[in-house]
Design an enzyme around this catalytic site. Structure first.
Site, PDB file in Angstrom:
ATOM      1  N   TYR A 129     -37.497   6.186 -24.563  1.00 22.58           N
ATOM      2  CA  TYR A 129     -36.456   5.259 -24.087  1.00 22.58           C
ATOM      3  C   TYR A 129     -35.654   4.681 -25.241  1.00 22.58           C
ATOM      4  O   TYR A 129     -34.559   4.153 -25.044  1.00 22.58           O
ATOM      5  CB  TYR A 129     -37.068   4.118 -23.260  1.00 22.58           C
ATOM      6  CG  TYR A 129     -37.638   4.567 -21.925  1.00 22.58           C
ATOM      7  CD1 TYR A 129     -37.369   5.828 -21.420  1.00 22.58           C
ATOM      8  CD2 TYR A 129     -38.448   3.720 -21.177  1.00 22.58           C
ATOM      9  CE1 TYR A 129     -37.901   6.239 -20.208  1.00 22.58           C
ATOM     10  CE2 TYR A 129     -38.974   4.134 -19.957  1.00 22.58           C
ATOM     11  CZ  TYR A 129     -38.698   5.398 -19.483  1.00 22.58           C
ATOM     12  OH  TYR A 129     -39.218   5.802 -18.281  1.00 22.58           O
ATOM     13  N   LYS A 143     -49.373  14.279 -23.350  1.00 22.52           N
ATOM     14  CA  LYS A 143     -49.183  15.702 -23.044  1.00 22.52           C
ATOM     15  C   LYS A 143     -49.294  16.479 -24.356  1.00 22.52           C
ATOM     16  O   LYS A 143     -48.317  17.056 -24.847  1.00 22.52           O
ATOM     17  CB  LYS A 143     -47.803  15.911 -22.392  1.00 22.52           C
ATOM     18  CG  LYS A 143     -47.700  15.403 -20.966  1.00 22.52           C
ATOM     19  CD  LYS A 143     -48.337  16.336 -19.952  1.00 22.52           C
ATOM     20  CE  LYS A 143     -47.494  17.583 -19.751  1.00 22.52           C
ATOM     21  NZ  LYS A 143     -48.172  18.535 -18.837  1.00 22.52           N
ATOM     22  N   ASP A 185     -50.248  14.532 -16.610  1.00 21.11           N
ATOM     23  CA  ASP A 185     -50.026  15.052 -15.247  1.00 21.11           C
ATOM     24  C   ASP A 185     -51.348  15.105 -14.476  1.00 21.11           C
ATOM     25  O   ASP A 185     -51.405  14.743 -13.288  1.00 21.11           O
ATOM     26  CB  ASP A 185     -49.321  16.419 -15.273  1.00 21.11           C
ATOM     27  CG  ASP A 185     -49.961  17.416 -16.232  1.00 21.11           C
ATOM     28  OD1 ASP A 185     -50.790  16.991 -17.070  1.00 21.11           O
ATOM     29  OD2 ASP A 185     -49.640  18.615 -16.145  1.00 21.11           O
ATOM     30  N   ASP A 221     -44.518   4.201 -17.469  1.00 14.74           N
ATOM     31  CA  ASP A 221     -43.559   3.777 -16.452  1.00 14.74           C
ATOM     32  C   ASP A 221     -43.927   4.410 -15.103  1.00 14.74           C
ATOM     33  O   ASP A 221     -44.021   3.742 -14.067  1.00 14.74           O
ATOM     34  CB  ASP A 221     -42.159   4.241 -16.908  1.00 14.74           C
ATOM     35  CG  ASP A 221     -41.047   3.530 -16.177  1.00 14.74           C
ATOM     36  OD1 ASP A 221     -41.350   2.714 -15.287  1.00 14.74           O
ATOM     37  OD2 ASP A 221     -39.877   3.808 -16.480  1.00 14.74           O
ATOM     38  N   ASP A 227     -46.358   2.708 -11.757  1.00 16.81           N
ATOM     39  CA  ASP A 227     -45.798   2.597 -10.406  1.00 16.81           C
ATOM     40  C   ASP A 227     -46.681   3.316  -9.381  1.00 16.81           C
ATOM     41  O   ASP A 227     -46.827   2.855  -8.246  1.00 16.81           O
ATOM     42  CB  ASP A 227     -44.367   3.149 -10.350  1.00 16.81           C
ATOM     43  CG  ASP A 227     -43.350   2.066 -10.717  1.00 16.81           C
ATOM     44  OD1 ASP A 227     -43.788   0.993 -11.181  1.00 16.81           O
ATOM     45  OD2 ASP A 227     -42.140   2.286 -10.539  1.00 16.81           O
TER      46      ASP A 227
END
Ligand code: NAD
Length: 374
Positions: free
Chosen positions: A142, A193, A226, A250, A254
């Site tokens: 970001y 990852k 993942d 992020d 959620d």
């Protein structure tokens, strides 16, 4: 009796409504002789813009820097949709995060037994869930440079974001995760990852090293992000603390939030580095929800996310874990009694407003502390 310095920033919309209930809980704690509070209160967001023309004043920033913890309500609303970008209500929260260098975002996902049926997952998967996601908040893709859209000159454009993590950023978020795990069940799962990202390889190596050097009495697991997302909906109770970067955090936080039902139930915290002298981290505690303009002023906002944010502040900033647990138990008992605000109401329950929920929690705190004394 220890006195703690708190800054209250109620903000806009339902922020002041839910903060009022927090003030009552603070008064209860003082009356019970558990701690004293030196309270300051100031404006943030649209309320600060109306008063000073900016989303937080320098005076309020100075109070935030000096506080043992900042309690933040919510900011924003349609009234300020057209104010200039750099003084919009959210700029107040962003300045707090930036100036206090709050690099760690803590999002617990707690599913109270009484609300397990409101989750989209089966009761047995989420009932009594209590996990904590620690997300790196100030680095990664970001913020990494270059970050741009360039013209390739052949009718094509290219969008570029850059994922960057330096050693110190991974070390400090790892320490937060283990510090939190020490107050919980002592287990951290790191997610990245590393199979396809160099930043993931470095993340994995540094988390492993910090664990071995500083926290080897606790448990560390690694999981690809993942696979972690899949496990979060398959068997979320296997986790205690999850530590991950800004982007994965992020998304994963959620997902975890939705395991638990309503927005009105979810607290969060943002922490900075420990102070060299006191060891105390700069900190800001806030509900995950926004200012809910659609119900602002109606007296129907659920104050539980805000009150749970106070419980987090007690546990993680003020060394009052027992009082935090007492508050969480009071909330669970009130829900068990079928007391509900509109957002979590189902047939047959007793519907109350913001103040009714606050009063029910206080009354339960009274009963629980009588039980303790007896
Ligand atoms: P929101 O979280 O304010 O509301 C979403 C929905 O959830 C609404 O229907 C609302 O009534 C309901 N809701 C939220 N909190 C509730 C509570 N405690 N009790 C009962 N119901 C609750 O999100 P939004 O509508 O997307 O945003 C509204 C404003 O809040 C916008 O200006 C947005 O920018 C701002 N916002 C601020 C923050 C923050 O201050 N950290 C976070 C998110 C959104």
């Amino acid at each position: 009796m220890t006195t703690h310095k708190l800054l209250l920033l109620p903000g806009d919309g339902i922020g002041p409504d839910v903060m009022t209930e927090v003030k009552s809980v603070l008064a209860w704690i003082e009356k019970a002789g558990l701690a004293g509070f030196e309270l300051e209160e100031d404006l943030v967001g649209g309320a600060a813009f109306d008063a000073h023309g900016k989303a937080i004043s320098d005076d309020a920033m100075a109070l935030a820097q000096a506080a043992d913890a900042v309690l933040f309500g919510a900011v924003g609303g349609p009234k300020w949709d057209d104010v200039p970008y750099d003084v919009r209500p959210e700029a107040g929260l962003l300045r707090l995060r930036k100036d206090m260098e709050l690099f760690a975002n803590l999002r617990p996902a707690i599913c109270y037994g009484a609300l397990a049926d409101s989750s989209s997952l089966k009761r047995e998967i989420v009932e009594d869930l209590d996990i904590l996601i620690v997300r790196e908040l100030t680095g990664g893709v970001y913020f990494g440079e270059p970050k741009e859209i360039i013209d390739l000159g052949n009718g094509q454009q290219r969008g570029i974001d850059t994922q960057i993590y330096d050693t110190y950023e991974i070390e400090r978020i790892t320490r937060v995760a283990f510090d939190m795990a020490r107050t919980r069940n002592g287990k951290v799962t790191s997610m990245e990852k590393r199979n396809v990202m160099k930043s993931g390889v470095l993340w994995n190596q540094i988390v492993t090293r910090v664990h071995a050097e500083e926290f080897s009495d606790m448990e560390l697991d690694h999981m690809l992000a993942d696979a972690g997302a899949m496990q979060l909906v398959r068997r979320p109770k296997q986790f205690d603390v999850i530590v991950t970067d800004n982007l994965f955090g992020d998304v994963l936080s959620d997902i975890a939030a939705m395991l638990t039902g309503s927005l009105g139930m979810l607290p969060s915290a943002s922490l900075g580095a420990p102070d060299a002298l006191t060891g105390r981290r700069k900190s800001l505690y806030e509900p995950v929800h926004g200012s809910a303009p659609d119900i602002a002023g109606s007296g129907n906002a659920n104050p539980i996310a805000m009150i749970s944010s106070l419980a987090m502040a007690l546990r993680y900033s003020l060394d009052m874990g027992d009082t935090a647990s007492l508050i969480e138990k009071a909330i669970a008992n009130v829900l068990d009694q079928g007391i509900r605000t509109a957002d979590i109401y189902t047939d047959g329950m007793t519907k109350v407003g913001t103040h009714g929920m606050g009063a029910a929690i206080l009354s339960e705190l009274d009963s629980l502390s009588e039980g303790t004394e007896a």
